[in-house]
Design a protein around this motif. Structure first.
Motif, PDB file in Angstrom:
ATOM      1  N   PHE A   1       6.932  13.271  -0.925  1.00  0.00           N
ATOM      2  CA  PHE A   1       5.589  12.823  -1.291  1.00  0.00           C
ATOM      3  C   PHE A   1       5.642  11.631  -2.247  1.00  0.00           C
ATOM      4  N   SER A   2       6.421  11.765  -3.314  1.00  0.00           N
ATOM      5  CA  SER A   2       6.476  10.688  -4.299  1.00  0.00           C
ATOM      6  C   SER A   2       7.205   9.463  -3.744  1.00  0.00           C
ATOM      7  N   ALA A   3       8.187   9.687  -2.862  1.00  0.00           N
ATOM      8  CA  ALA A   3       8.856   8.553  -2.218  1.00  0.00           C
ATOM      9  C   ALA A   3       7.869   7.774  -1.348  1.00  0.00           C
ATOM     10  N   LEU A   4       7.040   8.520  -0.616  1.00  0.00           N
ATOM     11  CA  LEU A   4       6.049   7.873   0.246  1.00  0.00           C
ATOM     12  C   LEU A   4       5.088   7.011  -0.558  1.00  0.00           C
ATOM     13  N   TRP A   5       4.500   7.576  -1.615  1.00  0.00           N
ATOM     14  CA  TRP A   5       3.476   6.846  -2.354  1.00  0.00           C
ATOM     15  C   TRP A   5       4.065   5.710  -3.177  1.00  0.00           C
ATOM     16  N   THR A   6       5.329   5.828  -3.561  1.00  0.00           N
ATOM     17  CA  THR A   6       5.984   4.712  -4.246  1.00  0.00           C
ATOM     18  C   THR A   6       6.209   3.553  -3.287  1.00  0.00           C
ATOM     19  N   ALA A   7       6.774   3.853  -2.120  1.00  0.00           N
ATOM     20  CA  ALA A   7       7.132   2.797  -1.169  1.00  0.00           C
ATOM     21  C   ALA A   7       5.918   2.197  -0.480  1.00  0.00           C
TER      22      ALA A   7
ATOM     23  N   LEU B   1       2.561  -2.357   1.424  1.00  0.00           N
ATOM     24  CA  LEU B   1       1.204  -2.886   1.576  1.00  0.00           C
ATOM     25  C   LEU B   1       0.956  -4.165   0.776  1.00  0.00           C
ATOM     26  N   THR B   2       1.748  -4.395  -0.276  1.00  0.00           N
ATOM     27  CA  THR B   2       1.553  -5.628  -1.042  1.00  0.00           C
ATOM     28  C   THR B   2       2.355  -6.795  -0.468  1.00  0.00           C
ATOM     29  N   GLY B   3       3.281  -6.501   0.451  1.00  0.00           N
ATOM     30  CA  GLY B   3       4.089  -7.561   1.059  1.00  0.00           C
ATOM     31  C   GLY B   3       3.592  -7.878   2.458  1.00  0.00           C
TER      32      GLY B   3
ATOM     33  N   HIS C   1      -4.377  -6.396  -1.882  1.00  0.00           N
ATOM     34  CA  HIS C   1      -4.578  -6.434  -3.325  1.00  0.00           C
ATOM     35  C   HIS C   1      -4.359  -5.026  -3.875  1.00  0.00           C
ATOM     36  N   GLU C   2      -4.072  -4.919  -5.192  1.00  0.00           N
ATOM     37  CA  GLU C   2      -3.778  -3.609  -5.789  1.00  0.00           C
ATOM     38  C   GLU C   2      -4.942  -2.624  -5.633  1.00  0.00           C
ATOM     39  N   ALA C   3      -6.173  -3.115  -5.665  1.00  0.00           N
ATOM     40  CA  ALA C   3      -7.320  -2.219  -5.492  1.00  0.00           C
ATOM     41  C   ALA C   3      -7.348  -1.641  -4.089  1.00  0.00           C
ATOM     42  N   ALA C   4      -6.983  -2.438  -3.089  1.00  0.00           N
ATOM     43  CA  ALA C   4      -6.946  -1.955  -1.711  1.00  0.00           C
ATOM     44  C   ALA C   4      -5.833  -0.935  -1.528  1.00  0.00           C
ATOM     45  N   VAL C   5      -4.688  -1.161  -2.178  1.00  0.00           N
ATOM     46  CA  VAL C   5      -3.584  -0.198  -2.112  1.00  0.00           C
ATOM     47  C   VAL C   5      -4.020   1.132  -2.716  1.00  0.00           C
ATOM     48  N   GLY C   6      -4.692   1.047  -3.867  1.00  0.00           N
ATOM     49  CA  GLY C   6      -5.176   2.268  -4.500  1.00  0.00           C
ATOM     50  C   GLY C   6      -6.171   3.010  -3.641  1.00  0.00           C
TER      51      GLY C   6
END
Length: 321
Positions: free
Chosen positions: A155-161, A166-168, A174-179
């Motif tokens: 779970f934490s690996a998924l949300w970290t990666a 998504l930013t590349g 944008h960070e808001a869209a990732v969130g």
């Protein structure tokens, strides 16, 4: 300690340490505030067995599921809120806001929760020793701790990666869209009470097996995330549903073992759970660095398959005993 006082005290301390982070003028002070916040933010893990103790036996699964739904929603919506608030008001704003919300939660717990004190007459070192002894002699908590650690590492690996992906390119979000992608995980929160109700009906092992299988099957969809956001979002939803159902089932399994030891059993389970969660981000970073999203997907799929394997081995052992 009396549980209401402990819960309220932990939340109050968390609020203070968030203020330290919010006002930090150096990286060292920000790191200190973060570490102290992490140390006291375990109030939720006091509240979960607290709720299980207050609940009637036939409603325990539903009650634990409800509390865990709040825990999951907080974690997922925090990502969305942090991205949005930081974009609007800078990174400090989310710390100030969070400190206020946590302080409000402390006041509400103090107002509405009943006092609950069930001392065992043991010193704190003796309680720690008895927890380790119970963990050593009872195989079921060990199986469930292993399953929980592996699933939360994935779970934490998924949300970290996901942030890396998504930013590349090709996304460039944008960070808001990732969130905002955290909103996709709300399905997992909605599934948790359902898993709890099934546990109340004696189907906790079926929930565990199906959830562990879905955890593994979600990764081919997630791996296709480099091609399109559609399979990625579908995979994230499926994974989150499965991971939360698996955790809820594990908690209900161990809570049924020894009612007088729920806090200690929960502490053993959640310690393993969060150790797995702490291992996920560095593993994801290594996988991303060396093999990109394919490496991350292989890592997550392997961890999830290992969790499924442990569940199968647990059931085989139970049949032979």
């Amino acid at each position: 300690m009396e549980r209401r006082r402990l819960s309220v005290g932990l939340l109050a301390a968390t609020s203070v340490f968030l203020l330290v982070s919010a006002s930090a003028q150096s990286g060292a002070l920000l790191l200190a505030g973060t570490a102290l916040t992490a140390l006291t933010s375990v109030a939720a893990q006091v509240v979960v067995p607290y709720a299980a103790t207050l609940a009637a036996p036939g409603e325990r699964g539903r009650v634990v599921g409800t509390v865990m739904t709040g825990l999951l929603l907080g974690g997922l919506l925090a990502r969305t809120a942090a991205g949005t608030v930081s974009a609007l008001g800078g990174w400090r704003t989310i710390y100030w806001l969070n400190a206020i919300l946590v302080a409000a939660a402390a006041v509400l717990l103090r107002r509405f929760l009943p006092r609950l004190h069930t001392p065992l007459g043991l010193s704190y070192p003796a309680l720690l020793g008895s927890t380790l002894a119970m963990f050593r002699h009872e195989p079921l908590p060990r199986w469930r701790a292993g399953i929980g650690a592996l699933s939360f590492a994935a779970f934490s690996a998924l949300w970290t990666a996901l942030t890396f992906l998504l930013t590349g390119p090709p996304y460039g979000w944008h960070e808001a869209a990732v969130g905002a992608l955290g909103l996709a995980g709300i399905a997992g929160a909605l599934a948790t009470p359902i898993a709890g109700r099934l546990a109340d009906r004696g189907r906790v092992q079926q929930v565990s097996g199906i959830a562990a299988a879905l955890l593994t099957l979600s990764w081919p969809l997630i791996a296709a995330g480099t091609l399109s956001p559609v399979p990625l979002i579908a995979g994230v939803v499926l994974f989150t549903v499965a991971q939360q159902a698996l955790l809820n089932a594990g908690q209900n399994v161990i809570y049924a073992l020894a009612p007088e030891s729920r806090n200690r059993l929960n502490s053993a389970l959640m310690t393993a759970f969060f150790l797995g969660g702490a291992a996920g981000p560095p593993l994801a970073s290594l996988a991303w660095t060396h093999a990109g999203w394919s490496g991350v997907s292989l890592l997550g799929g392997t961890l999830s398959a290992a969790a499924l394997t442990l569940w199968v081995l647990e059931r085989l052992r139970a049949k032979h005993h």
